[in-house]
Structure formats: C-alpha cells, structure tokens
Design an enzyme around this catalytic site. Structure first.
Site, PDB file in Angstrom:
ATOM      1  N   GLN A  58      27.349  39.662  48.546  1.00  0.00           N
ATOM      2  CA  GLN A  58      28.073  40.774  48.093  1.00  0.00           C
ATOM      3  C   GLN A  58      27.592  41.278  46.952  1.00  0.00           C
ATOM      4  OE1 GLN A  58      31.929  38.042  48.900  1.00  0.00           O
ATOM      5  NE2 GLN A  58      32.690  40.330  48.863  1.00  0.00           N
ATOM      6  N   ARG A 115      32.330  30.984  39.554  1.00  0.00           N
ATOM      7  CA  ARG A 115      31.929  30.502  40.740  1.00  0.00           C
ATOM      8  C   ARG A 115      31.216  31.786  41.537  1.00  0.00           C
ATOM      9  NH1 ARG A 115      35.619  31.164  45.702  1.00  0.00           N
ATOM     10  NH2 ARG A 115      34.437  30.026  47.305  1.00  0.00           N
ATOM     11  N   HIS A 159      28.652  30.884  51.848  1.00  0.00           N
ATOM     12  CA  HIS A 159      29.727  32.261  51.859  1.00  0.00           C
ATOM     13  C   HIS A 159      29.237  32.947  52.871  1.00  0.00           C
ATOM     14  CE1 HIS A 159      32.877  33.973  48.965  1.00  0.00           C
ATOM     15  NE2 HIS A 159      32.860  34.683  49.842  1.00  0.00           N
ATOM     16  N   ASN A 204      33.093  28.460  52.141  1.00  0.00           N
ATOM     17  CA  ASN A 204      34.087  29.372  51.701  1.00  0.00           C
ATOM     18  C   ASN A 204      34.873  30.024  52.990  1.00  0.00           C
ATOM     19  OD1 ASN A 204      35.347  31.142  49.691  1.00  0.00           O
ATOM     20  ND2 ASN A 204      34.492  32.589  51.024  1.00  0.00           N
ATOM     21  N   GLU A 205      36.239  29.948  52.935  1.00  0.00           N
ATOM     22  CA  GLU A 205      37.021  30.435  53.861  1.00  0.00           C
ATOM     23  C   GLU A 205      36.383  30.333  55.275  1.00  0.00           C
ATOM     24  OE1 GLU A 205      38.640  34.349  53.308  1.00  0.00           O
ATOM     25  OE2 GLU A 205      39.528  33.883  51.396  1.00  0.00           O
ATOM     26  N   ASN A 333      41.973  29.770  48.563  1.00  0.00           N
ATOM     27  CA  ASN A 333      41.655  31.329  48.053  1.00  0.00           C
ATOM     28  C   ASN A 333      43.040  31.735  48.420  1.00  0.00           C
ATOM     29  OD1 ASN A 333      39.037  30.691  47.766  1.00  0.00           O
ATOM     30  ND2 ASN A 333      38.223  32.002  49.342  1.00  0.00           N
ATOM     31  N   TYR A 335      45.458  35.130  48.543  1.00  0.00           N
ATOM     32  CA  TYR A 335      45.834  36.511  48.339  1.00  0.00           C
ATOM     33  C   TYR A 335      47.245  36.771  48.509  1.00  0.00           C
ATOM     34  CZ  TYR A 335      40.787  36.889  47.427  1.00  0.00           C
ATOM     35  OH  TYR A 335      39.401  37.097  46.839  1.00  0.00           O
ATOM     36  N   GLU A 394      39.994  31.695  44.636  1.00  0.00           N
ATOM     37  CA  GLU A 394      39.810  33.060  44.600  1.00  0.00           C
ATOM     38  C   GLU A 394      41.516  33.547  44.496  1.00  0.00           C
ATOM     39  OE1 GLU A 394      37.995  35.147  47.612  1.00  0.00           O
ATOM     40  OE2 GLU A 394      36.203  33.648  47.598  1.00  0.00           O
ATOM     41  N   TRP A 441      39.105  36.978  41.673  1.00  0.00           N
ATOM     42  CA  TRP A 441      38.105  37.391  42.585  1.00  0.00           C
ATOM     43  C   TRP A 441      38.408  38.964  42.259  1.00  0.00           C
ATOM     44  CZ3 TRP A 441      34.052  35.888  45.548  1.00  0.00           C
ATOM     45  CH2 TRP A 441      33.571  37.196  46.362  1.00  0.00           C
ATOM     46  N   GLU A 448      32.412  44.723  50.018  1.00  0.00           N
ATOM     47  CA  GLU A 448      33.718  43.966  50.767  1.00  0.00           C
ATOM     48  C   GLU A 448      33.513  43.937  52.074  1.00  0.00           C
ATOM     49  OE1 GLU A 448      35.807  42.331  49.453  1.00  0.00           O
ATOM     50  OE2 GLU A 448      37.337  42.332  51.080  1.00  0.00           O
ATOM     51  N   TRP A 449      32.498  43.274  52.547  1.00  0.00           N
ATOM     52  CA  TRP A 449      32.216  43.080  53.980  1.00  0.00           C
ATOM     53  C   TRP A 449      32.217  44.382  54.773  1.00  0.00           C
ATOM     54  CZ3 TRP A 449      29.639  38.873  53.643  1.00  0.00           C
ATOM     55  CH2 TRP A 449      29.839  37.943  52.574  1.00  0.00           C
TER      56      TRP A 449
HETATM   57  C1  NOJ Z   1      37.760  36.374  50.458  1.00  0.00           C
HETATM   58  C2  NOJ Z   1      36.328  36.203  50.440  1.00  0.00           C
HETATM   59  O1  NOJ Z   1      35.850  34.896  50.165  1.00  0.00           O
HETATM   60  C3  NOJ Z   1      35.462  37.152  49.569  1.00  0.00           C
HETATM   61  O2  NOJ Z   1      34.264  37.235  49.901  1.00  0.00           O
HETATM   62  C4  NOJ Z   1      36.053  38.734  50.052  1.00  0.00           C
HETATM   63  O3  NOJ Z   1      35.530  39.584  48.941  1.00  0.00           O
HETATM   64  C5  NOJ Z   1      37.789  38.594  49.180  1.00  0.00           C
HETATM   65  N1  NOJ Z   1      38.430  37.335  49.973  1.00  0.00           N
HETATM   66  C6  NOJ Z   1      38.559  39.674  49.128  1.00  0.00           C
HETATM   67  O4  NOJ Z   1      38.692  40.316  50.503  1.00  0.00           O
END
Ligand code: NOJ
Length: 489
Positions: A58, A115, A159, A204-205, A333, A335, A394, A441, A448-449
């Site tokens: 990223q 991190r 990641h 990660n995730e 993580n 959100y 996160e 985060w 952002e992917w």
């Molecule tokens: C989780 C992910 O680990 C991270 O890469 C991403 O940018 C954030 N969420 C926000 O979507």
C-alpha cells in the site's frame, strides 16, 4: 426547537452553555450539579501502547527495485477493471525511498510503536529458494531508523502480497505447499530481525483476503472458488499461520512474540441484556470458527463442521495441533460492527439482525459507524478464548479529505470517529479487557486496494503527484490522546 428561538437568542444560549452557564441555571432550579467534571479525560492503562500502521504494497512503491519479485497484487492491479480509479501501487507513497521522512512523521505523532509489513516477494522473489539480500536490507534500514527514533517495530509477515511465482507454480493458498513456503520465509526473516523486532504478526486479515480474493474474485488473485475449495484454502492459510509460529519459535531470539492480526467477524449484542450478550458470545465463536477459532482452539467447532457438510475442509489431527500452537497475542482489526446479534428461542440460540438502509456509514460505505464494536469484540474474544494480550492491530476511517485554502485538512469526521471509538476502547480497558495497544490505520493516505487512491485513511494527507505529506487535524487530535494517554469528552 429552532422555531422557538430567534437566531440571536440561540447564539446567546449556545455561547452561555459552552461557558457552563446552563449547568449553573440547572443548579439554581434545584437540580443537582453533575458530580463529575464531564470534561475529565478517561485514562488508558499506564503501559498502553499507542501506534500506527501501514502495509508494504500500500505504501512502498519501487516494485521493480533491488530484485523484488512480482506479487499477486501487482498482477491483479495491472488487470483492467479491477481497481476503481484504474491505478496501481507501482509508486504509491514512494515509501521505499522516503522511509526516513515517514519515520519522522510517526515520531511527530508521539506514538511508541509502528506496525508495518514485510513484502514476501522482496525477500524471496520466487516465493521459495534463493533469498534476495537486498530485500531484507530495506527492512533492516527501516527497523534501524525506527529504533533510532525510539519507535518499537511490529512487523507483519503477510499483508496479502503473495509472490506471484507461488500462485503460478502451486495455486497459492489452494496448496499446502504455500503454507510450508510461508513458514520457511517466516523463519528466515525472524532469524534475521528478531534481534531488534520483538513482535511479529503472521497473517493480516486472512478472513478478508480469502473471501475477497479466493471466494468473490474481487481481490487478488481474483478467484471464485467453490465453497469446498475456499474452505480448503482457508485451512491452508490457518496451517500457514501455525507453521509460521513454529518456525518463528525455532529461529527467532527467545522472547520474540507472535500472533495473528485478524479481522474478527465482529458481533455486537443489539443491546446490553445478559441474553443478548450470551447470544453475541455464541455468534462470535461460531462465525469465527474457520480461522480465529481453529487457531485459538486447535479444532474446528462442531457447528462449523456440521454446517459445512461436504464442503468442510480436509485436515489431519497433526495439522490441527500445529494450527493451534499457542500465540503470545492476538491482533484484532476492528472497523465496523459486522453483525448485531439478538438472543433467539430457535437454534442456534442467536440471530443476526438485518441492517436498515439508513444505518450510518463513513466515507467508505462498508465502514458502518458503531463505536461499541471496539468494546464488544475484544471483550467477547477475551472471554471465549481466554486471551491475556490483545492488540487492536488496526482501526481508523477514510474521510473525503481535502486541503483547505489555508493549507489545513479539517477531517472532522475522522476526529468524531476516533473520539467515539477510543472512548469505547477506554471503557474496555477500564473494565479489565486485556487490550494492550492500539495501531491506528493509517499513518498516511495510501493505496486502498480495490478503491485505489480514492479512499484516504491517513493521519497525514498525501499528494500522490508531488508526494508531499501534510498533517491532518486528526494527527493533532491523535497526538493529544497519545500524550495524555487518555481520551477527552
Ligand atoms: C484492513 C487492511 O488490513 C488494510 O490493508 C486496509 O487498508 C484497511 N483495512 C482499510 O480498509
């Protein structure tokens, strides 16, 4: 209400209220004055670890430099139609070259920890085989710079940037060969950095990259596997975690701590009754059975296996033992509240409530606002799996950040979000939920992917043309929290 007041009267009332005059008026009318100062900050535990987070693909850029191999995200982002704004992270934040400046930004926040993730294809360009020493050199430079600035490095090994060579050769996580290759890479890195890096996150995730990347085909590698194969890939990922824990224990300095960073399927009791709390606890265990559950219990919950039926993963008792190896901590993580749960008379004793269309969300539509999730998710996880060290690996939000005419970024929605979430986190720590640290985060806006650079999650604004970093107002807000180790009203 506005109808009753003229604009002038309203302004006067609001002004007086801010000075505490309303409280005095209440007291004069015989109402008791509040016993506590409403503005007194709520403190976090003494050694609470404040940090911020990023990941390699990223931010780093430099995708063709110093012998880095291709990752599945290079391939995916270069495939037309995959990324909303048609960008790739070829350059991203150019962090590979600007890491010193970026460590300065971390330092300016006053946080004690950072991190970041290590890109597997920089270390092993082919996934396995000959290592690329120049890849590790970069992380050595970064780690040394962090330590020189008094910032504790927390490294994530995976990641999402799987070496493309492994996807091509063995089918990526569809094969347990990738689990083994991941462990070899983990052991190799741990041996070389654990003199300075004391905490390592494995994956990660996993929940996200499996469902999105191998189930729905909207993340790399863009596959839509049938459920049985997806469950098998999930099992290989869990196995990769367990084998990596073993490899780290075997190769790292004694005392190196390790654990996953998972986007727990976050359940919230719809409101706080003993029945709903119990229901949310059961739901948390069952909805996380395929990853966190098996990692923390060393077995797949019976309900999960029964529900999966013929699609259940194939595994051996030996593999379960490896997957269930003890972790030193668990990263969550957090959100959005993913599931609001209520007790039910029907089996399994809980039900997921539907979200009304009007439920509020932040600038990212998936990011529903529910600060209580950062209280409930760790509280329930700690209870179910008897955890003693949790990190919020996160938390944060995107915001439609713009540089104002005066050069500032007034990201008031991010401050609102953080204030409310941190308040709930403080509530958790005050009640003894073992959350030891928090990684916001993200340090700076980044790739952002699937949303490309459209969604900005940073405390620092990044102009991706000039690479200029500008502190947003939320950076000052966060610094204040960190310095005070407390969250104000
Ligand atoms: C989780 C992910 O680990 C991270 O890469 C991403 O940018 C954030 N969420 C926000 O979507």
């Amino acid at each position: 209400m506005f109808g009753k007041f003229s604009r002038r009267q309203f302004g006067k009332f609001a002004g007086l209220s801010a000075l505490g005059a309303a409280t005095a008026a209440n007291a004069a009318q015989g109402e008791p004055a509040p016993a506590v100062d409403r503005h007194a900050p709520a403190s976090f535990p003494k050694d609470f670890l404040w940090g911020t987070a990023t990941s390699a693909y990223q931010i780093e850029g430099a995708v063709n430099e110093d012998g880095r191999g291709r990752s599945i995200w290079d391939t995916f982002a270069h495939t037309p139609g995959t990324i909303a704004d048609h960008t790739t992270a070829d350059r991203a934040n150019d962090h590979y070259h600007r890491y010193k400046e970026d460590v300065g930004l971390i330092k300016a926040l006053g946080v004690k920890a950072y991190r970041f993730s290590i890109a597997w294809p920089r270390i092993f360009p082919d996934g396995t085989g000959a290592p690329n020493p120049k890849g590790l050199d970069f992380y050595n430079r970064l780690i040394d710079e962090l330590l020189a600035k008094g910032i504790e490095p927390y490294a994530t090994l995976y990641h999402w940037d799987l070496p493309q060579a492994l996807e091509d050769r063995v089918g990526g996580w569809r094969s347990s060969d990738t689990s083994k290759a991941f462990a070899d890479y983990a052991g190799y890195v741990a041996e070389r950095v654990s003199d300075r890096v004391k905490n390592i996150f494995t994956l990660n995730e996993a929940g996200r990259f499996l469902n999105f990347g191998y189930g729905w085909g909207i993340d790399a590698p863009g596959l839509k596997l049938p459920t049985g194969e997806l469950n098998q890939a999930r099992h290989h990922v869990a196995l990769g975690h367990g084998l990596a824990v073993q490899a780290i224990r075997a190769h790292a300095r004694p005392g190196t701590k390790v654990g996953p960073a998972e986007n727990i399927a976050a359940c919230v009791p719809v409101f706080d009754t003993p029945e709903n709390v119990r229901a949310a606890e059961m739901a948390t265990r069952e909805l996380n059975a395929g990853l966190l559950g098996v990692m923390l219990e060393g077995k797949y919950a019976d309900g999960f296996l029964a529900y999966s039926g013929k699609d259940a993963p194939k595994f051996t008792p030996e593999e379960l033992k490896i997957i269930g190896a003890k972790n030193d901590f668990v990263g969550l993580n957090i959100y959005a509240p993913q599931f609001y749960i209520a007790a039910s008379d029907q089996k399994p004793g809980w039900k997921v409530l539907p979200f009304p269309a009007s439920f509020p969300h932040m600038n990212s539509e998936w990011l529903r606002v529910g600060p209580e999730v950062i209280y409930w998710a760790p509280r329930l996880a700690a209870k179910i799996w008897n955890l003693d060290t949790i990190y919020i690996s996160e938390n944060g939000t995107s915001s439609e950040d713009k540089i104002a005419a005066d050069g500032q970024v007034y990201d008031l929605d991010r401050i609102m979000f953080l204030r409310n979430y941190l308040r709930q986190l403080q509530r958790a720590t005050a009640e003894g939920v073992p959350v030891r640290g928090y990684f916001l985060w993200s340090l700076m806006d980044n790739f952002e992917w699937i949303f490309g650079f459209e969604k900005r999650f940073g405390l620092y604004h990044v102009d991706f043309e000039t690479q200029k970093r500008t502190a947003k107002l939320s950076a000052a807000f966060y610094r204040e929290v960190v310095v005070r180790n407390a969250i104000g009203a």
